[in-house]
Scaffold this motif. Sequence first.
Motif, PDB file in Angstrom:
ATOM      1  N   PHE A  97      -4.915  -6.953   2.268  1.00  0.00           N
ATOM      2  CA  PHE A  97      -4.797  -5.790   3.157  1.00  0.00           C
ATOM      3  C   PHE A  97      -6.078  -5.646   3.966  1.00  0.00           C
ATOM      4  CE2 PHE A  97      -5.623  -1.074   3.435  1.00  0.00           C
ATOM      5  CZ  PHE A  97      -4.724  -0.823   4.458  1.00  0.00           C
TER       6      PHE A  97
ATOM      7  N   LEU B  77       0.848  -1.195   0.000  1.00  0.00           N
ATOM      8  CA  LEU B  77       0.000   0.000   0.000  1.00  0.00           C
ATOM      9  C   LEU B  77       0.878   1.237   0.000  1.00  0.00           C
ATOM     10  CD1 LEU B  77      -2.978   1.172   0.444  1.00  0.00           C
ATOM     11  CD2 LEU B  77      -2.278   1.387   2.840  1.00  0.00           C
TER      12      LEU B  77
ATOM     13  N   VAL C  60      -3.903   6.835  -3.491  1.00  0.00           N
ATOM     14  CA  VAL C  60      -3.871   5.580  -2.748  1.00  0.00           C
ATOM     15  C   VAL C  60      -3.650   4.462  -3.760  1.00  0.00           C
ATOM     16  CG1 VAL C  60      -5.091   3.991  -1.231  1.00  0.00           C
ATOM     17  CG2 VAL C  60      -5.470   6.453  -1.003  1.00  0.00           C
TER      18      VAL C  60
ATOM     19  N   MET D 155      -9.010  -5.914  -0.265  1.00  0.00           N
ATOM     20  CA  MET D 155      -8.946  -5.014   0.891  1.00  0.00           C
ATOM     21  C   MET D 155     -10.238  -5.125   1.683  1.00  0.00           C
ATOM     22  SD  MET D 155      -9.269  -1.394  -1.142  1.00  0.00           S
ATOM     23  CE  MET D 155     -10.622  -1.083  -2.286  1.00  0.00           C
TER      24      MET D 155
ATOM     25  N   ILE E 287      -8.849   5.408   2.609  1.00  0.00           N
ATOM     26  CA  ILE E 287      -7.934   4.467   1.951  1.00  0.00           C
ATOM     27  C   ILE E 287      -8.712   3.355   1.267  1.00  0.00           C
ATOM     28  CG2 ILE E 287      -6.206   2.677   2.413  1.00  0.00           C
ATOM     29  CD1 ILE E 287      -5.105   4.624   4.589  1.00  0.00           C
TER      30      ILE E 287
ATOM     31  N   LEU F  18      -2.880   0.387  -4.163  1.00  0.00           N
ATOM     32  CA  LEU F  18      -2.859  -0.931  -3.551  1.00  0.00           C
ATOM     33  C   LEU F  18      -2.489  -1.942  -4.626  1.00  0.00           C
ATOM     34  CD1 LEU F  18      -3.468  -2.702  -1.024  1.00  0.00           C
ATOM     35  CD2 LEU F  18      -5.784  -2.966  -1.940  1.00  0.00           C
TER      36      LEU F  18
END
Length: 320
Positions: A172, A7, A69, A91, A58, A71
Amino acid sequence: MTAAPLLQVRDLSVLFPARRGAPPVRAVERLSFEIAPGQTLGLVGQSGSGKTTAGRAILQLQKASGGSVRLLGQELTTMPAGALRRMRRHMQFVLQNPYSSLHPRMTIGQILSEPLQVHRSVPANRVRERVEELLELVNLDPTMMRRYPHEFSGGQRQRVVIARALAVNPDFVVCDEPVSALDVRTQAQIVALLQSLQEKLGLSYLFIAHDLAIVREMAHRVAVMFRGRIVEMGSADQVYDSPAHPYTRLLLDAVPVPDPRLQRERLRQAPPDLRFLEGDGGACVHGVDHEGAGTPEWHEVAEGHGVSCRYWPAGSSPAG
């Protein structure tokens, strides 16, 4: 070779517009940090510092006003809705109150089946088997899938919430005060479970909390937030053993210590001077002139350990 960050957050900001004559609120301002695969970043600060808003932004559950952001190398802030929905399997979110995040009229089996069906992560004939695996993963008896949330203790409900977050094999997980509603013994059990799952599954966590002792137990790195900004960041040992920002020291001094003599000495000490948090210009604690600067400067006090100035520019102090 150092692994690429899982991230990457750059200059993330969240501005809530003015309402009913009240001025706009800058809940999060220019947050920047990275989380490596299999690592935990602890995000700490007092209530109202912007921790939860940052976590939601996020995950794209709260629209960001600016910043980036990324990922798994994918930019989330500009991702189309369809692609973002597919990205959500990577996520997930564990909320503070497990009871409020579980549908009271659904069985645990139905609750855990739902993300499997939405993301089609397993064939239909394997859903029940996967639910049993998830319950075993969080140390619950698979026969419990027929029960409803009200039939569980607080710790058991939080295990179900964690199992639901893991249903689609995320990379995540944002854990927002995941143990604050639990008793001390159960807190330790849930922290141990999260650590075990991280080791077993290679998960990365953003662990949001105000309990500094738990954050030290969980986090590899720690970021301290005050009024929407990160004022100090470093390894857990650096931040806890050598705090460089007065606000960080204030948070650490507020943690009770088991030694009554030391606790009494703390109480006799003069409270820290926090006027710098409302400053309107002047020299910073590091002796740097920031007159007219747009944001507090960032200083590396040790390798991997950074701290902002004591200074907030005139008229730009973020709202509480």
